[in-house]
Design a protein around this motif. Structure first.
Motif, PDB file in Angstrom:
ATOM      1  N   LEU A 318      -4.743  20.181 -13.230  1.00  0.00           N
ATOM      2  CA  LEU A 318      -3.289  20.142 -13.401  1.00  0.00           C
ATOM      3  C   LEU A 318      -2.597  21.157 -12.499  1.00  0.00           C
ATOM      4  N   THR A 319      -3.088  22.401 -12.508  1.00  0.00           N
ATOM      5  CA  THR A 319      -2.429  23.433 -11.705  1.00  0.00           C
ATOM      6  C   THR A 319      -2.578  23.176 -10.207  1.00  0.00           C
ATOM      7  N   SER A 320      -3.699  22.579  -9.790  1.00  0.00           N
ATOM      8  CA  SER A 320      -3.872  22.253  -8.376  1.00  0.00           C
ATOM      9  C   SER A 320      -2.931  21.130  -7.952  1.00  0.00           C
ATOM     10  N   LEU A 321      -2.785  20.115  -8.816  1.00  0.00           N
ATOM     11  CA  LEU A 321      -1.858  19.023  -8.513  1.00  0.00           C
ATOM     12  C   LEU A 321      -0.424  19.543  -8.388  1.00  0.00           C
ATOM     13  N   ALA A 338       5.188  27.962   1.291  1.00  0.00           N
ATOM     14  CA  ALA A 338       4.366  26.795   0.961  1.00  0.00           C
ATOM     15  C   ALA A 338       2.888  27.132   0.757  1.00  0.00           C
ATOM     16  N   PRO A 339       2.253  27.967   1.632  1.00  0.00           N
ATOM     17  CA  PRO A 339       0.828  28.272   1.432  1.00  0.00           C
ATOM     18  C   PRO A 339       0.531  29.008   0.125  1.00  0.00           C
ATOM     19  N   LEU A 340       1.553  29.617  -0.472  1.00  0.00           N
ATOM     20  CA  LEU A 340       1.341  30.383  -1.705  1.00  0.00           C
ATOM     21  C   LEU A 340       1.481  29.526  -2.955  1.00  0.00           C
ATOM     22  N   ALA A 341       1.855  28.275  -2.800  1.00  0.00           N
ATOM     23  CA  ALA A 341       2.151  27.442  -3.965  1.00  0.00           C
ATOM     24  C   ALA A 341       0.916  27.223  -4.833  1.00  0.00           C
ATOM     25  N   VAL A 342      -0.194  26.808  -4.218  1.00  0.00           N
ATOM     26  CA  VAL A 342      -1.401  26.531  -5.006  1.00  0.00           C
ATOM     27  C   VAL A 342      -1.936  27.800  -5.672  1.00  0.00           C
ATOM     28  N   PRO A 343      -2.102  28.930  -4.946  1.00  0.00           N
ATOM     29  CA  PRO A 343      -2.549  30.149  -5.631  1.00  0.00           C
ATOM     30  C   PRO A 343      -1.616  30.577  -6.764  1.00  0.00           C
ATOM     31  N   ALA A 344      -0.302  30.422  -6.564  1.00  0.00           N
ATOM     32  CA  ALA A 344       0.642  30.819  -7.612  1.00  0.00           C
ATOM     33  C   ALA A 344       0.466  29.967  -8.859  1.00  0.00           C
ATOM     34  N   TRP A 345       0.281  28.670  -8.683  1.00  0.00           N
ATOM     35  CA  TRP A 345       0.061  27.796  -9.841  1.00  0.00           C
ATOM     36  C   TRP A 345      -1.270  28.099 -10.517  1.00  0.00           C
ATOM     37  N   HIS A 346      -2.274  28.475  -9.729  1.00  0.00           N
ATOM     38  CA  HIS A 346      -3.557  28.848 -10.335  1.00  0.00           C
ATOM     39  C   HIS A 346      -3.400  30.086 -11.215  1.00  0.00           C
ATOM     40  N   VAL A 350      -4.032  30.446 -15.316  1.00  0.00           N
ATOM     41  CA  VAL A 350      -4.822  31.463 -16.017  1.00  0.00           C
ATOM     42  C   VAL A 350      -3.996  32.111 -17.127  1.00  0.00           C
ATOM     43  N   VAL A 351      -2.751  32.444 -16.811  1.00  0.00           N
ATOM     44  CA  VAL A 351      -1.869  33.041 -17.819  1.00  0.00           C
ATOM     45  C   VAL A 351      -1.649  32.066 -18.973  1.00  0.00           C
ATOM     46  N   ALA A 352      -1.421  30.792 -18.653  1.00  0.00           N
ATOM     47  CA  ALA A 352      -1.201  29.787 -19.696  1.00  0.00           C
ATOM     48  C   ALA A 352      -2.435  29.635 -20.577  1.00  0.00           C
ATOM     49  N   ALA A 353      -3.621  29.695 -19.968  1.00  0.00           N
ATOM     50  CA  ALA A 353      -4.848  29.589 -20.742  1.00  0.00           C
ATOM     51  C   ALA A 353      -5.000  30.769 -21.703  1.00  0.00           C
ATOM     52  N   VAL A 354      -4.719  31.979 -21.200  1.00  0.00           N
ATOM     53  CA  VAL A 354      -4.829  33.175 -22.049  1.00  0.00           C
ATOM     54  C   VAL A 354      -3.850  33.106 -23.213  1.00  0.00           C
ATOM     55  N   PHE A 382      -6.255  24.187 -18.223  1.00  0.00           N
ATOM     56  CA  PHE A 382      -5.409  25.043 -17.384  1.00  0.00           C
ATOM     57  C   PHE A 382      -6.170  25.718 -16.251  1.00  0.00           C
ATOM     58  N   GLY A 383      -7.461  25.448 -16.140  1.00  0.00           N
ATOM     59  CA  GLY A 383      -8.270  26.080 -15.102  1.00  0.00           C
ATOM     60  C   GLY A 383      -7.931  25.566 -13.718  1.00  0.00           C
ATOM     61  N   PRO A 384      -8.392  26.266 -12.677  1.00  0.00           N
ATOM     62  CA  PRO A 384      -8.076  25.886 -11.299  1.00  0.00           C
ATOM     63  C   PRO A 384      -8.854  24.668 -10.804  1.00  0.00           C
ATOM     64  N   ALA A 385      -9.877  24.274 -11.548  1.00  0.00           N
ATOM     65  CA  ALA A 385     -10.651  23.084 -11.181  1.00  0.00           C
ATOM     66  C   ALA A 385     -11.053  22.369 -12.451  1.00  0.00           C
ATOM     67  N   ILE A 386     -11.161  21.060 -12.373  1.00  0.00           N
ATOM     68  CA  ILE A 386     -11.571  20.300 -13.550  1.00  0.00           C
ATOM     69  C   ILE A 386     -12.401  19.111 -13.105  1.00  0.00           C
ATOM     70  N   ARG A 387     -13.400  18.810 -13.889  1.00  0.00           N
ATOM     71  CA  ARG A 387     -14.235  17.629 -13.702  1.00  0.00           C
ATOM     72  C   ARG A 387     -14.306  16.915 -15.056  1.00  0.00           C
ATOM     73  N   PRO A 388     -14.634  15.630 -15.082  1.00  0.00           N
ATOM     74  CA  PRO A 388     -14.651  14.924 -16.375  1.00  0.00           C
ATOM     75  C   PRO A 388     -15.520  15.582 -17.430  1.00  0.00           C
ATOM     76  N   TRP A 389     -16.658  16.150 -17.017  1.00  0.00           N
ATOM     77  CA  TRP A 389     -17.560  16.741 -18.008  1.00  0.00           C
ATOM     78  C   TRP A 389     -17.032  18.068 -18.560  1.00  0.00           C
ATOM     79  N   TYR A 390     -16.040  18.686 -17.919  1.00  0.00           N
ATOM     80  CA  TYR A 390     -15.463  19.906 -18.486  1.00  0.00           C
ATOM     81  C   TYR A 390     -14.794  19.623 -19.829  1.00  0.00           C
ATOM     82  N   ALA A 391     -14.357  18.385 -20.036  1.00  0.00           N
ATOM     83  CA  ALA A 391     -13.736  18.025 -21.311  1.00  0.00           C
ATOM     84  C   ALA A 391     -14.700  18.223 -22.467  1.00  0.00           C
ATOM     85  N   LEU A 392     -16.001  18.188 -22.180  1.00  0.00           N
ATOM     86  CA  LEU A 392     -16.988  18.348 -23.252  1.00  0.00           C
ATOM     87  C   LEU A 392     -17.040  19.768 -23.795  1.00  0.00           C
TER      88      LEU A 392
END
Length: 464
Positions: A318-321, A338-346, A350-354, A382-392
């Motif tokens: 989500l945050t990468s998108l 613009a180059p700071l957009a992805v790191p800022a969302w990441h 992290v803050v949202a997850a905490v 809310f992590g910076p990367a997600i794969r289908p198996w992370y849902a488990l």
């Protein structure tokens, strides 16, 4: 007239599904480099259609099994364990499916076995056939896994002497061990949480994501979740120190499991122990386990700095998108930010997850298993990367402790969608591959519909 459902029908339908998946994977799976076929080849196309045909049949079998569990004569946990074994059997000797991560595991194990710093260097440093199997994206990236898993991978490397077929089979056996521990822990966790053990096994162990990604994909998330579940069972059984040890071992496979130590503390407090003593005991057990496991594995403490291993810039978290969308907008506006957009969302993720984890525990402290499941789900979401198996990560414990069937139904719906979210090759999909996958799924739907119509049709000489 209702469509008849029985356990035998579910067993056979799921078995046919995983058999088609395994057969399709022989030409469309995450094959070794020397066996890869061009996606446009007829053999690969047929394999992709067959694999998705099997996936949809498996999902249908799982849905029917859930309906049976909610019926008047539900199967017990032992019968469901048998179903799990039957469904998983065709995948045991299948090629890796839906991801090439297992090749990274084998290369990293060989590096540890060769006394290379697996956290400072990627598999490219190893060289040779194993390194060539690793996805280019991760070939120069250090391992993000803890010393427990790397110790297992190193031992497997020594046993198999770097032979790829034996290594793949051994890594799948490790994953199956993890799934077995998950299945063993679920009924006990469900009883503690006041949930139906059969429903917990259906959602948490027989889930298509478990079969597709933990078994067929041989992901190390299986052993992480198995150790985590076993640790929580130990803590429930008034063995909090053993529980802390097992949960720490899980975290030394993959870091998200460290949240399980909060549940171990909460379970001790619920059992009448003092909070200070519970925290001190758990911290001492976790520290001692970490030191001992790291010493035995011989990897050193580089895994601490490896926790920020870079993620693919094109992943669909989500945050990468949101970061990519924001960056594109800023570029159109001519902004230098613009180059700071992805790191800022990441960072925001992290803050949202905490914040989410803190809110969950403040509200659900009396239900630590459920709180832990929701917390792990928040970390994945809310992590910076997600794969289908992370849902488990979260689904496993939500299955055991969800407060109502409506929660399970919503989680099951998400499962059905995620089960269709990756190609058997583990690579990105082009338009042609998407069309073939959809054709395979639609073919399965047609077959299921025709079977249903045949069941509902009146026998010759009888009226409906």
């Amino acid at each position: 007239m209702a469509f008849p459902v029985d356990l035998r029908r579910c067993q056979v339908l799921g078995l046919v599904g995983t058999a088609f998946l395994a057969a399709g994977g022989e030409s469309a799976g995450a094959l070794p480099v020397r066996e890869l076929l061009a996606p446009s080849s007829a053999h690969a196309a047929l394999g992709l259609v067959g694999a998705y045909f099997g996936v949809v049949l498996l999902i249908a079998a799982w849905v029917l099994l859930g309906r049976l569990i909610r019926g008047p004569e539900p199967p017990g946990p032992r019968a469901l364990m048998t179903v799990l074994v039957i469904w998983a059997a065709p995948l045991l000797l299948a090629p890796p499916l839906f991801s090439r991560d297992v090749y990274s595991y084998l290369a990293q194990g060989a590096m540890v076995d060769a006394h290379m710093d697996v956290y400072a260097h990627g598999p490219a440093r190893l060289g040779g056939p194993l390194a060539a199997e690793v996805s280019p994206l991760w070939r120069h990236t250090g391992a993000p896994y803890g010393p427990v898993f790397l110790g297992v991978a190193s031992a497997l490397s020594g046993l198999t002497r770097g032979e790829l077929p034996a290594g793949l089979f051994g890594m799948r056996l490790v994953a199956l061990l993890g799934v077995g521990l998950m299945a063993a822990a679920l009924p006990r966790l469900a009883r503690h949480s006041g949930a139906d053990p059969a429903a917990a096994l259906w959602l948490g162990a027989l889930n298509p994501l478990v079969l597709l990604h933990l078994v067929a994909g041989a992901h190390n998330d299986a052993i992480m979740l198995g150790l985590l579940g076993l640790g929580l069972v130990a803590a429930l059984g008034r063995w909090p120190v053993l529980g802390a040890v097992l949960v720490t071992l899980a975290a030394l496979v993959k870091a998200p499991a460290v949240l399980g130590l909060v549940a171990v503390v909460a379970l001790q407090v619920r059992a009448g122990g003092g909070r200070t003593r519970a925290v001190a005991t758990t911290a001492a057990a976790a520290t001692a386990t970490t030191v001992a496991a790291t010493t035995v594995a011989g990897t050193g403490y580089g895994w601490v700095r490896a926790l920020d291993t870079p993620v693919s810039s094109q992943n669909w978290a989500l945050t990468s998108l949101l970061g990519r969308a924001t960056g594109a907008l800023l570029e159109r506006l001519g902004s230098d930010l613009a180059p700071l957009a992805v790191p800022a969302w990441h960072v925001f993720g992290v803050v949202a997850a905490v914040v989410s984890v803190l809110a969950i525990w403040l509200r659900l402290r009396p239900r630590p298993v459920y709180a832990l499941g929701l917390s792990l789900a928040a970390v994945a979401a809310f992590g910076p990367a997600i794969r289908p198996w992370y849902a488990l990560w979260g689904l496993f414990l939500i299955a055991a402790a969800a407060p109502s069937s409506s929660v399970r139904h919503r989680v099951a719906a998400v499962t059905g969608v995620l089960a269709l979210a990756a190609l058997p090759s583990g690579g990105p999909a082009d338009t042609g591959q998407l069309i073939l996958a959809v054709c395979g799924g639609l073919l399965a739907v047609v077959v299921l519909w025709q079977a249903r119509q045949a069941e509902l049709a009146p026998a010759p000489g009888r009226t409906a």
